[in-house]
Scaffold this active site. Structure first.
Site, short mmCIF file in Angstrom:
data_model
loop_
_atom_site.label_atom_id
_atom_site.label_comp_id
_atom_site.label_asym_id
_atom_site.label_seq_id
_atom_site.Cartn_x
_atom_site.Cartn_y
_atom_site.Cartn_z
N ALA A 30 0.83 -1.20 0.00
CA ALA A 30 0.00 0.00 0.00
C ALA A 30 0.87 1.25 0.00
CB ALA A 30 -0.94 -0.01 1.21
N ASP A 243 9.90 1.99 1.48
CA ASP A 243 8.73 1.93 0.61
C ASP A 243 8.65 3.17 -0.29
OD1 ASP A 243 8.00 -0.48 1.74
OD2 ASP A 243 6.70 0.46 3.24
#
Length: 297
Positions: A30, A243
């Site tokens: 995500a 990320d």
């Protein structure tokens, strides 16, 4: 995902007083997707969340960030995955992942998304779902000549060799690199053995991120490592910086593929560095309009 801010990370068996607590959105896939979307890429998720408040909020968060959620499904068999995080004053973190509904994502779910995968320019995969499901996604992507980025996190010491063969870009931090190869990495010079080992397993390119020391990479065609220094910043919270790097890498590979790989990695590092200057995970990811214009030309 919850962040507990503490003076330092606790030792085993130790209880510490925290200074602040925050709840926000997270999850490696995500996070990486949200970064790419905020930078300007057209994005989609293939995922599963629980039929609960957290799951409903996640789906709305994807909508709010312009992410295609056609293949984000819900299940009543498990709660939405969570990740309690402790963050120290110097910005370091320790994370515990409870996968929950992530482990309910099946190979059939991924196969149903073949149309979506075949139309993508880049597919990014992690190991927060079952490994067999991840490898199914990588194989589908390569079936349609889609560029693949594989972030083997949380890392497993004995991965199916297919993971490497189907990964155009293998992106790991120093801890993950050691788990995969058994070779410690504490500085850029340590990376050559690790990267050579991973390239021999079939990857086309390997990137090792080293936090404040920047990143090191090499390719099958040019196996000698190249070191890219990190931008010097004052770290507030490093949670999700890896990320941010991978999300930016996917953005550049999909929208500016003619850039040299070294330039793509350097720009991705700058975006990751910008994220550690702000607290939280997705709250630290900036939109393209808030970042230096030279990163996008």
């Amino acid at each position: 995902m919850s962040n507990s801010y503490v003076p330092r990370l606790p030792k085993p068996g130790e209880t510490l007083h925290g200074e602040r607590f925050a709840v926000g959105f997270g999850g490696k896939g995500a996070n990486q997707c949200i970064v790419s979307s905020r930078l300007g890429a057209k994005t989609a998720m293939v995922a599963k969340v629980g039929n609960d408040t957290f799951g409903n909020n996640y789906i709305q968060n994807f909508r709010d960030n312009g992410v295609n959620i056609e293949h984000v499904s819900t299940t009543s068999e498990a709660a939405t995955g969570v990740a309690p995080i402790a963050v120290s004053e110097d910005g370091q973190n320790a994370i515990v992942i409870v996968s929950g509904a992530n482990l309910k994502l099946t190979e059939t779910d991924v196969q149903r998304s073949e149309g979506l995968i075949s139309s993508a320019r880049v597919v990014v995969c992690q190991l927060e779902i079952k490994p067999d499901v991840t490898i199914t996604a990588l194989k589908l992507a390569k079936k349609h000549n889609v560029v693949t980025i594989f972030n083997p996190a949380p890392a497993l010491p004995h991965l199916d060799p297919s993971f490497y063969v189907y990964s155009d870009f293998l992106c790991v931090n120093e801890t993950e690199a050691e788990i995969l190869t058994g070779i410690p990495v504490s500085c850029p010079n340590d990376s050559q053995k690790v990267i050579s080992c991973l390239l021999e397993r079939g990857c086309k390119a390997v990137i090792v991120t080293l936090g404040s020391q920047g990143s090191v990479f090499a390719t099958h065609e040019n196996p000698l490592i190249r070191h890219i220094q990190a931008t010097s910043v004052t770290a507030v919270d490093s949670t999700g910086a890896g990320d941010a790097f991978i999300g930016a890498l996917a953005f550049y590979l999909s929208t500016m593929p003619n850039l040299q790989l070294e330039d793509i990695i350097r720009r991705s590092g700058k975006i990751a560095s910008a994220s550690v200057e702000l607290p939280g995970t997705q709250t630290s990811y900036q939109w393209q309009k808030d970042l230096p214009k030279e990163l996008f030309h």
